[in-house]
Structure formats: structure tokens, C-alpha cells
Write a protein that holds these residues in place. Structure first.
Motif, PDB file in Angstrom:
ATOM      1  N   ARG A  41       0.818  -1.225   0.000  1.00 40.28           N
ATOM      2  CA  ARG A  41       0.000   0.000   0.000  1.00 40.28           C
ATOM      3  C   ARG A  41       0.845   1.265   0.000  1.00 40.28           C
ATOM      4  N   ASP A  61     -10.330   5.577  -7.685  1.00 44.49           N
ATOM      5  CA  ASP A  61     -11.041   4.308  -7.528  1.00 44.49           C
ATOM      6  C   ASP A  61     -10.372   3.178  -8.303  1.00 44.49           C
ATOM      7  N   GLU A  65      -7.905   0.313  -3.716  1.00 43.17           N
ATOM      8  CA  GLU A  65      -9.066  -0.451  -3.269  1.00 43.17           C
ATOM      9  C   GLU A  65      -9.588   0.075  -1.933  1.00 43.17           C
ATOM     10  N   ASN A  66      -8.681   0.546  -1.095  1.00 41.05           N
ATOM     11  CA  ASN A  66      -8.986   0.954   0.269  1.00 41.05           C
ATOM     12  C   ASN A  66      -9.420   2.427   0.306  1.00 41.05           C
ATOM     13  N   ARG A  70      -7.598   6.175  -0.683  1.00 40.25           N
ATOM     14  CA  ARG A  70      -8.208   7.197  -1.563  1.00 40.25           C
ATOM     15  C   ARG A  70      -8.287   8.539  -0.838  1.00 40.25           C
TER      16      ARG A  70
END
Length: 89
Positions: A41, A61, A65-66, A70
């Protein structure tokens, strides 16, 4: 990830003033591929931020994914805009 390391990796220099347009495009594309393959990440965020500074980052987006990631990206964009910076080049 350090900015100088990313510049060296994707553009073979830390001085963008002499980078040919084709080299810049190829480096950005290479970075986009790396972003798509990266699973960590923190590294994904660093690569996305780097691409954002070149105006080449994918939509949030698509890139994250998280929702926390974002939101961090939105904060980064807001801070960059507030500082008067719009990117590297």
C-alpha cells in the motif's frame, strides 16, 4: 521511496530539464505498469503520488481499493494545490 530514486529509475536522471519527451513518456508508462503490479500500500501510494505530479495518475477508484488510501490521495492533492504546486514538470 525517495524522489531522486524514482526519477533515476524511471528517467535515468534526477534532472528533468534534459529529458527527451519520448524518454519522459516511456518512464511514465513504466511507472504506471509498476503501480499496477505493486501490492504494498505504501509503495502504491508513492508511485501514484509520483504519477500525479506528472499529470498521469489513474483515477483514485482505479488506483486504490482501500477508502483510507483514496482519502490520503485526496489530502495529498489538496495539499499540493494549496501549496501552489501543480506537479514536477
Amino acid at each position: 521511496m525517495q524522489l531522486d530514486d524514482l526519477l533515476q529509475r524511471y528517467f535515468a536522471t534526477t534532472d528533468l530539464s534534459g529529458v527527451a519527451p519520448d524518454t519522459l513518456s516511456a518512464g511514465i508508462e513504466h511507472c504506471r505498469v509498476d503501480l499496477g503490479l505493486e501490492e504494498d500500500r505504501g509503495k502504491r501510494f508513492a508511485l501514484w503520488s509520483f504519477l500525479h505530479m506528472f499529470g498521469s495518475a489513474p483515477d483514485l477508484d482505479v488506483a486504490f481499493e482501500n477508502e483510507e488510501d483514496r482519502e490520503a490521495a485526496r489530502n495529498f492533492m489538496d495539499l499540493l494545490a494549496a501549496s501552489g504546486g501543480d506537479g514536477v514538470g
